[in-house]
Design a protein around this motif. Structure first.
Motif, PDB file in Angstrom:
ATOM      1  N   CYS A 228      -2.664  11.013  -8.534  1.00  0.00           N
ATOM      2  CA  CYS A 228      -1.968   9.794  -8.084  1.00  0.00           C
ATOM      3  C   CYS A 228      -2.811   8.554  -8.372  1.00  0.00           C
ATOM      4  O   CYS A 228      -2.299   7.555  -8.881  1.00  0.00           O
TER       5      CYS A 228
ATOM      6  N   LEU B 135      -4.980  -2.729   6.339  1.00  0.00           N
ATOM      7  CA  LEU B 135      -5.848  -2.260   5.255  1.00  0.00           C
ATOM      8  C   LEU B 135      -5.755  -3.126   4.005  1.00  0.00           C
ATOM      9  O   LEU B 135      -6.653  -3.093   3.159  1.00  0.00           O
TER      10      LEU B 135
ATOM     11  N   ALA C 116      -4.263  14.056  -5.091  1.00  0.00           N
ATOM     12  CA  ALA C 116      -4.749  12.703  -4.829  1.00  0.00           C
ATOM     13  C   ALA C 116      -5.356  12.101  -6.090  1.00  0.00           C
ATOM     14  O   ALA C 116      -5.108  10.926  -6.407  1.00  0.00           O
TER      15      ALA C 116
ATOM     16  N   MET D 257       0.183   8.510   1.050  1.00  0.00           N
ATOM     17  CA  MET D 257       0.391   9.864   0.533  1.00  0.00           C
ATOM     18  C   MET D 257      -0.065  10.881   1.589  1.00  0.00           C
ATOM     19  O   MET D 257      -1.104  10.681   2.221  1.00  0.00           O
TER      20      MET D 257
ATOM     21  N   TYR E 186      -5.066   2.997  -9.316  1.00  0.00           N
ATOM     22  CA  TYR E 186      -5.574   2.388  -8.089  1.00  0.00           C
ATOM     23  C   TYR E 186      -7.092   2.254  -8.141  1.00  0.00           C
ATOM     24  O   TYR E 186      -7.797   3.149  -8.608  1.00  0.00           O
TER      25      TYR E 186
ATOM     26  N   PRO F 288      -3.153   3.637   9.901  1.00  0.00           N
ATOM     27  CA  PRO F 288      -3.860   2.378  10.167  1.00  0.00           C
ATOM     28  C   PRO F 288      -3.157   1.205   9.495  1.00  0.00           C
ATOM     29  O   PRO F 288      -2.564   1.369   8.426  1.00  0.00           O
ATOM     30  N   HIS F 289      -3.212   0.059  10.129  1.00  0.00           N
ATOM     31  CA  HIS F 289      -2.645  -1.117   9.463  1.00  0.00           C
ATOM     32  C   HIS F 289      -3.724  -2.168   9.268  1.00  0.00           C
ATOM     33  O   HIS F 289      -4.826  -2.038   9.787  1.00  0.00           O
TER      34      HIS F 289
ATOM     35  N   ILE G 215      -1.047  14.892   2.416  1.00  0.00           N
ATOM     36  CA  ILE G 215      -1.386  16.212   1.859  1.00  0.00           C
ATOM     37  C   ILE G 215      -1.485  17.177   3.041  1.00  0.00           C
ATOM     38  O   ILE G 215      -2.301  16.974   3.952  1.00  0.00           O
TER      39      ILE G 215
ATOM     40  N   LYS H  81      -1.521   5.765 -11.145  1.00  0.00           N
ATOM     41  CA  LYS H  81      -1.170   4.403 -10.721  1.00  0.00           C
ATOM     42  C   LYS H  81      -2.290   3.397 -11.012  1.00  0.00           C
ATOM     43  O   LYS H  81      -2.093   2.200 -10.824  1.00  0.00           O
TER      44      LYS H  81
ATOM     45  N   VAL I 259      -7.010  -2.167   0.002  1.00  0.00           N
ATOM     46  CA  VAL I 259      -6.624  -0.759  -0.140  1.00  0.00           C
ATOM     47  C   VAL I 259      -5.233  -0.655  -0.747  1.00  0.00           C
ATOM     48  O   VAL I 259      -4.276  -1.250  -0.248  1.00  0.00           O
ATOM     49  N   GLU I 260      -5.130   0.099  -1.838  1.00  0.00           N
ATOM     50  CA  GLU I 260      -3.838   0.263  -2.528  1.00  0.00           C
ATOM     51  C   GLU I 260      -3.189   1.599  -2.208  1.00  0.00           C
ATOM     52  O   GLU I 260      -1.979   1.754  -2.322  1.00  0.00           O
ATOM     53  N   LEU I 261      -4.005   2.565  -1.836  1.00  0.00           N
ATOM     54  CA  LEU I 261      -3.489   3.902  -1.533  1.00  0.00           C
ATOM     55  C   LEU I 261      -4.198   4.458  -0.300  1.00  0.00           C
ATOM     56  O   LEU I 261      -5.425   4.423  -0.213  1.00  0.00           O
ATOM     57  N   LEU I 262      -3.395   4.960   0.636  1.00  0.00           N
ATOM     58  CA  LEU I 262      -3.946   5.679   1.784  1.00  0.00           C
ATOM     59  C   LEU I 262      -3.533   7.141   1.635  1.00  0.00           C
ATOM     60  O   LEU I 262      -2.355   7.430   1.441  1.00  0.00           O
ATOM     61  N   VAL I 263      -4.501   8.030   1.693  1.00  0.00           N
ATOM     62  CA  VAL I 263      -4.185   9.462   1.630  1.00  0.00           C
ATOM     63  C   VAL I 263      -4.549  10.083   2.973  1.00  0.00           C
ATOM     64  O   VAL I 263      -5.703  10.014   3.399  1.00  0.00           O
ATOM     65  N   GLN I 264      -3.557  10.638   3.640  1.00  0.00           N
ATOM     66  CA  GLN I 264      -3.798  11.288   4.932  1.00  0.00           C
ATOM     67  C   GLN I 264      -3.645  12.794   4.755  1.00  0.00           C
ATOM     68  O   GLN I 264      -2.601  13.266   4.298  1.00  0.00           O
TER      69      GLN I 264
ATOM     70  N   MET J 104       0.818  -1.214   0.000  1.00  0.00           N
ATOM     71  CA  MET J 104       0.000   0.000   0.000  1.00  0.00           C
ATOM     72  C   MET J 104       0.856   1.270   0.000  1.00  0.00           C
ATOM     73  O   MET J 104       1.810   1.386   0.757  1.00  0.00           O
ATOM     74  N   GLU J 105       0.500   2.192  -0.861  1.00  0.00           N
ATOM     75  CA  GLU J 105       1.203   3.488  -0.898  1.00  0.00           C
ATOM     76  C   GLU J 105       0.536   4.447   0.089  1.00  0.00           C
ATOM     77  O   GLU J 105      -0.680   4.421   0.267  1.00  0.00           O
TER      78      GLU J 105
END
Lengths: 247, 97
Positions: free
Chosen positions: B21, B74, B18, A5, B27, B71-72, A7, B25, B79-84, A2-3
């Motif tokens: 991205c 996932l 986001a 990112m 996703y 979080p782990h 912001i 990719k 889930v391939e991408l987590l955006v925080q 998992m990537e």
């Protein structure tokens, strides 16, 4: 894999301009360390120039765990994580929250005297002061928790499974440092304080996750808890002249 | 507007970052994680990501105390991408605080 990112969610303000009342107030200090929440950390040049024009020397740093200069984190306010070359007369924090400026205040527990924190709220466009009285009750409780830790036999060490905060290896040092104590290790993701009551044989808890859990969160709930770093040097902290031991 | 601008100050969510991205990719499943102050804007973010990318978007219900709080588990959800939002890269030190 998992990537992840990030912001920043910067404020839409292009630059932070201090109001005249804040600049005037800052003039009472010669050297001010300036920090900000990440939302404001890249918009500070104007504010820094305002202070310089007022004859104030501005210092700052890129603390250990941050991504850029001026940015502050709650866990990076302690020496040497802050990486400030020298002590300022006061701090100016730019941001609308209390978490980070409060961290700057709590981190001074080891200091000989308190450096005031001037919080400039860019939305309210005015400043607010955090002084020693804002953290005195926490420090008093925390000192009591440290004393309780030294006297306790059964210690519970809390290790989070959050990868960014997990400190199991340093946590294991506690048992070596205090071979006379019985040390038990507990794992959890987000700490639920009510769960601690399920283990009544634990006299004092040692937190290895975010240090704010041991300071404000635990003391506000009257839970006997100290942070690992302080537990490791409890005797030294309590026998030194600092803000923690100040009556 | 449901939320007062005084309560919800104007932060730039940089949704285009986001979206770019996810598109680049390819996703299919994304999770967004927001600090409490930005949680009221979850709908805005999810709607935009869904519309622009067609990805399945989940919202992390739990805490978001900082970049140290990822979080782990996932991957079980694909889930391939987590955006925080609201934080930046955290440089963990393994020697404690």
């Amino acid at each position: 894999m998992m990537e992840v990112m990030f912001i920043d969610a910067k404020t839409k303000e292009e630059k932070i301009i201090l109001d005249s009342g804040t600049v005037d107030y800052c003039k009472k200090y010669k050297v001010i360390a300036v920090y900000a929440a990440v939302q404001f950390a890249s918009q500070l040049p104007t504010a820094v120039s305002q202070l310089a024009e007022a004859g104030i020397e501005v210092i700052t740093s890129q603390p250990d765990r941050t991504s850029r200069e001026f940015q502050i984190l709650g866990c990076d306010t302690f020496h040497p994580g802050l990486r400030l070359a020298r002590d300022p007369d006061a701090y100016l924090y730019v941001g609308d929250g209390l978490f980070h400026p409060r961290a700057l205040a709590l981190a001074q527990k080891d200091a000989d005297r308190f450096r005031e924190i001037i919080r400039y709220d860019p939305f309210a466009k005015q400043h607010f002061i955090l002084d020693e009285s804002d953290v005195r009750a926490i420090l008093r409780s925390y000192k009591g928790n440290l004393m309780a830790f030294l006297a306790a036999t059964n210690i519970g060490v809390i290790v989070t499974t959050k990868s960014g905060q997990q400190q199991f290896v340093p946590g294991k040092e506690l048992a070596k440092r205090y071979p006379e104590k019985s040390v038990y290790y507990f794992a959890e993701n987000t700490i639920d304080f009510s769960r601690l009551e399920d283990f009544p044989f634990i006299e004092v808890w040692v937190n290895t996750a975010c240090p704010r859990i041991g300071y404000d969160d635990a003391t506000e709930r009257r839970i006997a808890m100290v942070n690992l770093n302080d537990a490791m040097q409890a005797k030294e902290l309590l026998s030194s002249k600092n803000l923690l031991t100040k009556e | 507007m449901l939320v007062s601008p005084l309560i919800m100050p104007s932060y730039d969510l940089e949704l285009e970052k986001a979206i770019a991205c996810v598109k680049e990719k390819g996703y299919k499943t994304v999770l967004i994680q927001l600090p409490d102050g930005l949680k009221p804007r979850a709908k805005e973010i999810v709607d935009a990501l869904r519309k622009e990318t067609g990805a399945e978007v989940l919202v992390w219900l739990g805490a978001c105390y900082g970049a140290c709080d990822i979080p782990h588990g996932l991957s079980q959800l694909g889930v391939e991408l987590l955006v925080q939002w609201g934080h930046n890269v955290f440089r963990k030190k393994s020697t404690g605080w």
